[in-house]
Design an enzyme around this catalytic site. Structure first.
Site, PDB file in Angstrom:
ATOM      1  N   ASP A  70       0.778  -1.240   0.000  1.00  0.00           N
ATOM      2  CA  ASP A  70       0.000   0.000   0.000  1.00  0.00           C
ATOM      3  C   ASP A  70       0.810   1.292   0.000  1.00  0.00           C
ATOM      4  OD1 ASP A  70      -1.925  -1.927   0.236  1.00  0.00           O
ATOM      5  OD2 ASP A  70      -2.756  -1.208   2.120  1.00  0.00           O
ATOM      6  N   LYS A  83      -6.595  -4.970  -3.184  1.00  0.00           N
ATOM      7  CA  LYS A  83      -7.243  -5.599  -2.038  1.00  0.00           C
ATOM      8  C   LYS A  83      -8.314  -4.668  -1.452  1.00  0.00           C
ATOM      9  CE  LYS A  83      -3.585  -4.221   1.260  1.00  0.00           C
ATOM     10  NZ  LYS A  83      -4.373  -3.503   2.255  1.00  0.00           N
ATOM     11  N   LYS A 132      -7.817  -4.665   4.826  1.00  0.00           N
ATOM     12  CA  LYS A 132      -6.517  -4.319   5.384  1.00  0.00           C
ATOM     13  C   LYS A 132      -5.474  -5.379   5.036  1.00  0.00           C
ATOM     14  CE  LYS A 132      -8.210  -0.707   7.611  1.00  0.00           C
ATOM     15  NZ  LYS A 132      -9.617  -0.731   7.134  1.00  0.00           N
ATOM     16  N   THR A 157       0.349   0.817   6.628  1.00  0.00           N
ATOM     17  CA  THR A 157       1.025   1.262   7.831  1.00  0.00           C
ATOM     18  C   THR A 157       1.357   0.052   8.696  1.00  0.00           C
ATOM     19  OG1 THR A 157      -1.043   1.609   9.067  1.00  0.00           O
ATOM     20  CG2 THR A 157      -0.136   3.509   7.865  1.00  0.00           C
ATOM     21  N   CYS A 211      -2.260  -2.364   7.946  1.00  0.00           N
ATOM     22  CA  CYS A 211      -2.196  -3.299   6.822  1.00  0.00           C
ATOM     23  C   CYS A 211      -0.988  -4.227   6.888  1.00  0.00           C
ATOM     24  CB  CYS A 211      -2.222  -2.533   5.508  1.00  0.00           C
ATOM     25  SG  CYS A 211      -3.798  -1.670   5.241  1.00  0.00           S
ATOM     26  N   GLN A 251       8.009 -13.020  22.057  1.00  0.00           N
ATOM     27  CA  GLN A 251       7.786 -14.415  22.420  1.00  0.00           C
ATOM     28  C   GLN A 251       8.426 -15.380  21.418  1.00  0.00           C
ATOM     29  OE1 GLN A 251       3.796 -15.273  24.231  1.00  0.00           O
ATOM     30  NE2 GLN A 251       3.313 -13.207  23.465  1.00  0.00           N
TER      31      GLN A 251
END
Length: 232
Positions: free
Chosen positions: A27, A132, A135, A161, A165, A205
């Protein structure tokens, strides 16, 4: 035997097959990055996104030289808005909604000047462009099939961003079994705190969604992957 490549990253080295990796550019559109566009009309500082352009242009050049597939995405909708659900259409400023007139044409409408990718990162012949409506880059698009057709298993994820997205796409990719490296200086947010936390969430994680590294490390790995071995 395939020679795998390695990028120093967080939370650990990102190891990939150079024959099964693609650069995904999310994007990088005029409506989001140009002064006077939709993003700025919402009160955002587009300069925060524009810092992404130079490092991403460098990474794009390296990927092209290495023969790595490049896939661009654009968020936007059909002119009749038939693919834009009311829950999305009715959010935000009532005076600046999807489909309304903007400085660069109707906001986030396919075919309008503002919907297209910025000149600095314009696709070249042979590069896929995915339009698309949501998002995430996998929702209601041909992206999953395109990656499967090319045997792609790893994605170098860039664009804007970071917390919207980019994050949505990485989460979608993760659930589909793709390994994602988010290139830290090639993704951007209008909100510095979202940028920091968004990147931290990817690698938390033990890499719950993927890996994070800067473009210098990624470019070095791509260049090394295609460089001839020194004479023995």
């Amino acid at each position: 035997m395939t020679a795998f490549s390695r990028v120093p990253a967080q939370p650990g080295d990102f190891i990939f097959d150079p024959n099964r990796v693609a650069l995904l550019i999310i994007d990088m559109q005029r409506d989001f990055l140009y002064p006077g566009g939709f993003g700025e009309s919402l009160g955002n500082d587009v300069a925060l996104l524009r810092t992404v352009i130079e490092p991403l242009a460098g990474l794009l050049a390296t990927a092209r030289a290495a023969g790595i597939p490049v896939i661009h995405t654009r968020e936007g909708h059909r002119p009749d808005l038939s693919d834009c659900p009311p829950a999305k259409l009715l959010r935000g400023d009532p005076a600046q909604r999807i489909g309304d007139p903007g400085r660069f044409g109707r906001i986030l409408i396919r075919g309008e000047y503002g919907h297209d990718i910025i000149d600095e990162l314009a696709p070249v012949d042979g590069e896929m462009v995915i339009d698309k409506p949501g998002k995430g880059a996998f929702y209601a698009t041909e992206l999953a099939d395109a990656l499967a057709d090319r045997g792609i298993r790893s994605l170098l994820v860039t664009g804007v961003t970071t917390e919207v997205c980019v994050h949505t796409t990485v989460r979608e990719a993760n659930d589909r079994g793709f390994e994602c490296l988010v290139v830290s200086d090639c993704v951007g947010s209008y909100f510095p705190e979202f940028q920091r936390v968004g990147l931290a969430m990817i690698a938390a994680q033990g890499g719950i969604f993927g890996w994070v590294a800067d473009s210098a490390a990624v470019r070095a790995a791509l260049t090394s992957a295609v460089s001839p071995s020194p004479a023995q």
